[in-house]
Design an enzyme around this catalytic site. Structure first.
Site, PDB file in Angstrom:
ATOM      1  N   HIS A  68      -5.424 -10.006   8.402  1.00  0.00           N
ATOM      2  CA  HIS A  68      -4.284  -9.261   8.203  1.00  0.00           C
ATOM      3  C   HIS A  68      -3.096 -10.232   8.710  1.00  0.00           C
ATOM      4  CE1 HIS A  68      -1.437  -5.776   8.157  1.00  0.00           C
ATOM      5  NE2 HIS A  68      -0.872  -6.314   9.131  1.00  0.00           N
ATOM      6  N   GLU A  92      -7.373  -8.087  13.657  1.00  0.00           N
ATOM      7  CA  GLU A  92      -7.895  -8.355  12.027  1.00  0.00           C
ATOM      8  C   GLU A  92      -7.493  -9.792  11.577  1.00  0.00           C
ATOM      9  OE1 GLU A  92      -5.996  -5.222  10.034  1.00  0.00           O
ATOM     10  OE2 GLU A  92      -6.919  -3.711  10.798  1.00  0.00           O
ATOM     11  N   HIS A 115       2.002  -2.611   5.430  1.00  0.00           N
ATOM     12  CA  HIS A 115       1.759  -2.679   4.039  1.00  0.00           C
ATOM     13  C   HIS A 115       2.554  -1.773   3.054  1.00  0.00           C
ATOM     14  CE1 HIS A 115      -1.799  -4.944   4.136  1.00  0.00           C
ATOM     15  NE2 HIS A 115      -2.209  -4.374   5.262  1.00  0.00           N
ATOM     16  N   ARG A 144       0.868  -1.251   0.125  1.00  0.00           N
ATOM     17  CA  ARG A 144      -0.048  -0.006   0.007  1.00  0.00           C
ATOM     18  C   ARG A 144       0.811   1.389  -0.114  1.00  0.00           C
ATOM     19  NH1 ARG A 144      -3.385  -0.072   5.136  1.00  0.00           N
ATOM     20  NH2 ARG A 144      -4.193  -1.794   3.993  1.00  0.00           N
ATOM     21  N   ASP A 197      -3.646  -8.863   3.486  1.00  0.00           N
ATOM     22  CA  ASP A 197      -5.038  -9.036   3.708  1.00  0.00           C
ATOM     23  C   ASP A 197      -5.389  -9.908   2.980  1.00  0.00           C
ATOM     24  OD1 ASP A 197      -4.521  -6.802   5.598  1.00  0.00           O
ATOM     25  OD2 ASP A 197      -5.166  -5.435   4.492  1.00  0.00           O
TER      26      ASP A 197
END
Length: 189
Positions: free
Chosen positions: A163, A160, A96, A69, A103
């Site tokens: 993740h 999460e 990320h 990301r 994910d």
């Protein structure tokens, strides 16, 4: 300076891609990524290949929602997140943005997601990995994903279920978007 990212594709890795942030169906409500490009640090990519094998041995495929990301995308998520406890502060950096986080979920042979008790990016206690308030089936599916990913060398995030990241994050630098070359611009305007 060249980047250490490797492209992850269904053809080369045997995964299903559903990059949530390249569609409007995410917590921001609009696409963050301009293109459906899935990238991982080469160290994480090697471990992903092992995870794909382990999932296949159990009769499943891996469906990826997000991987590398860009910092700009991390900032957008931080600014729009309904609960900042579920998004890394871009000042500190995200796994990320290091290319070492992924994910994902389990999917059947046709690419349909199995029941995990919540949707991806559900920012509630129900998304916590060991939540006992979701169905026994969802709990079992979460445990299977956990087993696959840990056996492949990833660590989970308690809040999460989707993740996973490489251990020793301090060994990995944040990867600036300027290092992406032909992959930039990855972000929407």
């Amino acid at each position: 300076m060249p980047h250490p990212l490797i492209s992850i594709c269904p053809e080369s890795h045997g995964v299903v891609l559903d990059l949530i942030y390249a569609s409007p169906n995410n917590i921001v409500g609009r696409p963050i990524y301009a293109r459906q490009i899935c990238l991982l640090h080469r160290d994480a990519e090697l471990r992903l290949r092992r995870a794909v094998e382990l999932a296949a041995a159990a009769g499943y495929r891996l469906k990826i929602y997000d991987a590398f990301r860009p910092q700009e995308a991390q900032r957008m998520l931080w600014e729009t997140a309904p609960d900042k406890a579920y998004v890394a502060d871009p000042v500190l950096g995200s796994d990320h943005t290091r290319g070492i986080a992924i994910d994902l979920t389990l999917a059947d042979a046709n690419g349909h997601e199995v029941d995990m008790g919540t949707a991806f990016d559900d920012m509630t206690a129900l998304s916590h990995h060991f939540c006992d308030q979701v169905s026994p089936e969802a709990q079992a599916n979460r445990m299977l994903l956990l087993h696959v990913m840990q056996e492949a060398g990833f660590e989970h995030m308690a809040n999460e279920w989707w993740h996973y990241s490489l251990p020793q994050r301090e060994d990995y630098e944040l990867i600036p978007s300027t290092h992406l070359g032909s992959l930039d611009p990855m972000l929407t305007g």
